[in-house]
Design an enzyme around this catalytic site. Structure first.
Site, PDB file in Angstrom:
ATOM      1  CG  HIS A  17     -10.152 -11.318   3.734  1.00  0.00           C
ATOM      2  ND1 HIS A  17      -9.116 -10.635   3.128  1.00  0.00           N
ATOM      3  CD2 HIS A  17      -9.649 -12.523   4.082  1.00  0.00           C
ATOM      4  CE1 HIS A  17      -8.039 -11.392   3.117  1.00  0.00           C
ATOM      5  NE2 HIS A  17      -8.331 -12.549   3.689  1.00  0.00           N
ATOM      6  CE  LYS A  41       1.648 -15.566   6.322  1.00  0.00           C
ATOM      7  NZ  LYS A  41       0.246 -15.458   5.882  1.00  0.00           N
ATOM      8  NE  ARG A  90      -8.520 -18.942  -0.719  1.00  0.00           N
ATOM      9  CZ  ARG A  90      -7.293 -18.509  -0.554  1.00  0.00           C
ATOM     10  NH1 ARG A  90      -6.937 -17.346  -1.000  1.00  0.00           N
ATOM     11  NH2 ARG A  90      -6.380 -19.243   0.039  1.00  0.00           N
ATOM     12  CB  SER A 128      -4.013 -11.025   0.891  1.00  0.00           C
ATOM     13  OG  SER A 128      -5.171 -10.785   1.641  1.00  0.00           O
TER      14      SER A 128
END
Length: 161
Positions: A17, A41, A90, A128
């Site tokens: 990040h 979440k 990514r 994460s």
């Protein structure tokens, strides 16, 4: 002034990040790192904790602001009068999802542009979720997150036990 929004959960912020945030700071005049308060979440860190960690992580980047939002990203972009959404990618699998989101954001607001930045190869596997899972299983996460994130995770898991 060109303003870019770099949104995410940042639970926790990783060196991947931070790589995107630092690089984005050279592309726009101001980067607003926007922590999403997602009611769907169950984050490890509270919004306040994530904001404080991000402030510490970006304190040496003068054109970065840390904020939070809930709801639609395009609405937040309008409030901040931003020019572009900046997203890190990514892998190809990230692109498919992020491309759909960019098209939806464009549908909701024709003036919203999305810029994709490829993650540096050293962080291409990093997320994460992987950091949290590795940490929970007593794996080493040094070099994946700033040291103070490791300390915060130790405290968080110690408090939970």
């Amino acid at each position: 002034m060109k303003i870019g929004i770099c949104p995410g959960s940042f639970d926790p912020v990783t060196n991947g990040h931070l790589d995107i945030i630092k690089r984005a700071s050279h592309v726009v005049d101001k980067v607003v790192v926007a922590v999403l308060n997602n009611p769907f979440k169950n984050p490890l860190f509270t919004i306040e904790e994530r904001i404080n960690i991000l402030k510490e992580a970006t304190k040496d980047i003068p054109n970065v602001e840390i904020d939070c939002f809930s709801g639609l990203l395009v609405d937040y972009v309008n409030v901040k009068k931003a020019d572009v959404i900046i997203k890190g990618l990514r892998a190809v699998s990230d692109f498919e999802y992020e491309f759909q989101m960019a098209l939806m954001n464009k549908k909701l607001n024709k003036n919203v542009e999305t810029m994709f930045m490829m993650t540096s190869s050293e962080y291409s596997y990093l997320s994460s979720s992987i950091v949290k899972e590795t940490f929970k299983l007593n794996g080493c996460i040094e070099g994946l997150v700033p040291d103070y994130v490791i300390d915060a995770m130790r405290k968080k898991f110690k408090d939970a036990r």
